[in-house]
Every structure is written in C-alpha cells, then in structure tokens.
Design an enzyme around this catalytic site. Structure first.
Site, mmCIF file in Angstrom:
data_model
loop_
_atom_site.group_PDB
_atom_site.id
_atom_site.type_symbol
_atom_site.label_atom_id
_atom_site.label_comp_id
_atom_site.label_asym_id
_atom_site.label_seq_id
_atom_site.Cartn_x
_atom_site.Cartn_y
_atom_site.Cartn_z
ATOM 1 N N GLU A 126 40.600 56.058 -40.857
ATOM 2 C CA GLU A 126 40.400 55.255 -39.653
ATOM 3 C C GLU A 126 39.131 55.606 -38.872
ATOM 4 O O GLU A 126 39.172 55.977 -37.694
ATOM 5 C CB GLU A 126 41.628 55.350 -38.740
ATOM 6 N N GLU A 166 47.851 51.345 -44.992
ATOM 7 C CA GLU A 166 48.916 51.796 -44.093
ATOM 8 C C GLU A 166 49.563 50.577 -43.473
ATOM 9 O O GLU A 166 48.869 49.681 -42.982
ATOM 10 C CB GLU A 166 48.386 52.686 -42.951
#
Length: 451
Positions: A232, A352
């Site tokens: 991320e 995810e």
C-alpha cells in the site's frame, strides 16, 4: 491492509533454543521423493499462464508466516495454514518477506540480519553481497520450503508503507540515526538517496539468497509467484504522484535487473490519481486522489507485470448502507478489470479484500455476501478470459492466534458456510483452467464432494 484497521504486529514470543537441533534432525530436508515440481507463472498480455494454460487465482493473505517460523513453538502454524490452504483448493498466499527493526526482526539495521531468519555482514564490496550470508534459523527459507511442499505459491511483499513490522518509517529512522538522512519525514523513504541504497541492498539480499533447505536461490524458485514492491505505497507529501512514480520506476527496474524470472507488482490500493477522470466517478472520495499514488500511471510502468488493488468499502465509507457497499464493490472491481484490458494490457489482482467485524450490525452472513460479490466478479471475468487474475482474502489464521488478528481475520474452517463459499470459488475457477498440477489431487477430492 490500510492504516487504522487495527492491524498490529506481535509483541510476545520466546526465543528458540532448539533451532539447530530441529534444522539438523527435523523433517524439513526436502528429498527428491517429496519435492513438488513447479513451473514459473508467466504473463501473456492480460492473463497469467502456467504450463501454457490460463491461471486464475483463489488466494489468501497470511502476513504472519515468516514471523511464526522463527520460534519452534509457533512454527507448526506455518504448515497448518499452508496445508489448509491447499486442501481448500487455494493456490497463492500473499505474505510478508520483511520485518525491519521490529520484534523477530529480519533486518535489525541496514545490512544486518537476525540469525534466526538469516544473517549476513554487509562489507564494502556491494557486488559480494550475496556471499555474505551465514544461516542459523532460516524462517523465510522454512516458509518457502513448506509452501513448495504443499504446492502453494507465494506472493512476497518487500516492505511496508505502514509502521507494522518496521516499514518505511524504520528506514527513515535508520538514516536519521546515522546522521545521513535528508529529512525525518516518512516520505523521505522515497526520495532520500541513502535510503534508496538501503532498500536496494535489501532487495538484492533477498532475491539472491540461496534457500538452505531447498538449495534454490529465491530468484530461481518457482514457488515464489512474484514480488510486491511495497504494501500500500503512499507518498502524501507529493499529491502530484511524481515522487512515488520516480521511486517505482527505479525500484521495479532494479528488481528486474536481478530477477527476470518472476512477476512483479507494486502493491497499490487501486486509487485513481489527480489526473485520472475516474478519480471523480470510481474513487470512494476526494481524499483518495491526494495520496501520491495513481493506479493507471503507476501500473503502466513497463517493468511492472500486473496491477493490484485492495477492497475495503467499510473503511472507505462511513454510514453507507450495506447494499450500497456491495454495489460499490462490483463497480470498483469492474472498473479496474476494464483498466487491465483497455489501458494496461495486464492482469489485475485484488490482493486484499476484507469485511470488518466492527461494522455496525455485523453478522457473518454479511461478510459471506461480501466475499460472494468479489468471487462472482472474479469468476465472470475469468469465464470471459478477462483481466481479472485473482483475489486474496484478508486474512486467514489458524486457532490460537488472537494476538495476530485484526477486525478482518478469520479461521475459515470454523464457519461451514464461509468455508463452502471459499472452496466453491476454487472449484469454479478449476472448471475454467483445469487446475494447476500441484492442486489437482486436492481439487478432485474437494470438488467431487461438492456435487
């Protein structure tokens, strides 16, 4: 996982005193009779390929595998999780290949590694980096060897944008403590030349490491599905995205200069940047375009093989009705799949997706419906030979791991309805691709019992 989700790294555990005995006399030496044959996963435009056949992934996240492989008392959890994944017909597990300066640290400081994972001394000659290893308790070796044994591939992430397990903050602190850092800002990770050298050293150390259990260098091991540059990435100090883009271009090219066999992704959350028209129509809100990341621009980098995005509508929105969230999930996924096909000519993986148990009026049935929405979009893309390459639940655990859990984690076999939903996706995808060789036996047994 996003910041603010309650994810934390463990602060308890006991140092192992039996590592040498275990590694010398345990059952981890893989003999020729046990070794699972694997081929490298390749990319053909928008599809992953294995042995000439399309490969669609029903995967999961267990970020904790390496950490749990350090101590003898917790090491069996690694095998238990990978065995369970294989029995569920899952094919790829995403996990951390980093732990920087934290408990059970892999990298204690730049160029210094804990012997329980792997240890080497970084000398003045950068080119001799790979020869400086001395191994004791090979936690990451263990994870890769066990995954190979179970026929599971690994997507390995190399650093965290968040502070859990050290992350970019730890690199910045190291440079600052040594008096060479340009700034104490976390985002100096992306622009400080000294920190870039730290991270390149780490990349080379991991990619060229020879697994002491299998005897295979990581860059030559098809057990590894691919590398993820960062979990991320965000560079909020430069909303234009130029700083992060420059870092991504340099680091992705560096990875490919060492390892041309494995696929590479960035680890993006999937938000559209300030110059993308979709920032107004698909991003969850205005803030998403100000994080310094840009899904299209970043993913177009030639040394990046596939795109990634995450799915957390209950964290991106507050007070939105559940049915509206499900509609948004479909919209988000279809938009990124379309980008993979029309803009990038690359696969897109949703690496995810999770549903928080802290939601108001939470019930496991809602999480199952959320999972089903993701699985259905993925399956429909696969049926059409689309760019949707796979999806990964965040996160799976085994029993007794409460300290590793967040508000998303589940033990999948504890709830039959959830287990059936996950295994059903494995069987649906297998009907399209025929199943990869390593999982055919599990899939045959699993899917025959569902009829």
């Amino acid at each position: 996982m996003m910041s603010g989700n309650g994810l934390f790294y463990p602060i308890i555990g006991f140092a192992s005193v039996f590592a040498f005995i275990y590694m010398s006399f345990g059952d981890w030496k893989i003999g020729s009779s046990e070794e699972t044959r694997m081929s490298f996963v390749l990319r053909n435009n928008t599809q992953f390929m294995v042995d000439g056949k399309a490969f669609y992934i029903n995967g999961w996240n267990s970020y904790w595998l390496m950490d749990q492989a350090v101590d003898e008392y917790s090491k069996p959890r690694v095998r238990a999780m990978l065995q369970a994944g294989a029995k569920m017909g899952l094919t790829v597990c995403r996990t951390w290949a980093f732990n920087d300066g934290a408990y059970h640290a892999l990298q204690i400081s730049p160029g210094r590694f804990d012997e329980r994972a792997f240890k080497f001394r970084l000398d003045d000659c950068f080119d001799s980096l790979a020869s400086q290893f001395s191994f004791s308790h090979q936690a990451l070796d263990h994870v890769i060897a066990e995954a190979r044994k179970q026929g599971i591939r690994l997507l390995l992430s190399l650093v965290n944008n968040l502070q859990a397990y050290g992350g970019k903050t730890q690199y910045v602190n190291w440079a600052w403590q040594e008096g060479i850092g340009l700034s104490s800002s976390n985002d100096s990770f992306f622009f400080d030349p000294s920190i870039r050298i730290y991270f390149k050293n780490y990349i080379k150390a991991v990619l060229t490491r020879k697994n002491t259990i299998t005897g295979i260098e990581y860059r030559d091991d098809p057990t590894i599905f691919g590398w993820e540059l960062m979990n991320e990435p965000r560079c909020m100090s430069d909303a234009s995205g130029d700083t992060l883009q420059d870092w991504l271009e340099e680091m992705s090219a560096y990875v490919k200069s060492i390892d041309k066999k494995h696929l590479l992704t960035i680890g993006l959350e999937g938000f559209y940047g300030p110059n993308s028209p979709k920032r107004l129509t698909v991003n969850p809100a205005e803030w998403a375009a100000t994080l310094g990341a840009d899904f299209i621009r970043n993913s177009k980098i030639s040394s990046v093989d596939f795109a990634s995005a995450h799915i957390y509508p209950d964290h991106w929105f507050h007070g939105q009705e559940f049915e509206a969230e499900l509609k948004y999930v479909s919209k988000w996924m279809l938009s990124h799949i379309e980008d993979g096909e029309k803009e990038l000519n690359k696969p897109i993986m949703f690496t995810e997706f999770g549903f928080s148990n802290e939601n108001k009026n939470f019930h496991p049935d809602k999480r199952d419906r959320f999972f089903k929405t993701v699985f259905d979009v993925m399956y429909q893309s696969a049926r059409k030979n689309g760019a949707g390459g796979g999806s990964f639940v965040w996160q799976f655990l085994v029993g007794g791991m409460e300290e590793y859990n967040d508000d998303f984690g589940i033990v999948p076999w504890e709830r039959p309805a959830t287990y059936k939903l996950i295994t059903g996706q494995s069987c649906r995808l297998a009907t399209i691709q025929g199943g990869v060789v390593q999982q055919k036996a599990n899939l045959k047994d699993l899917c025959s019992r569902r009829r």
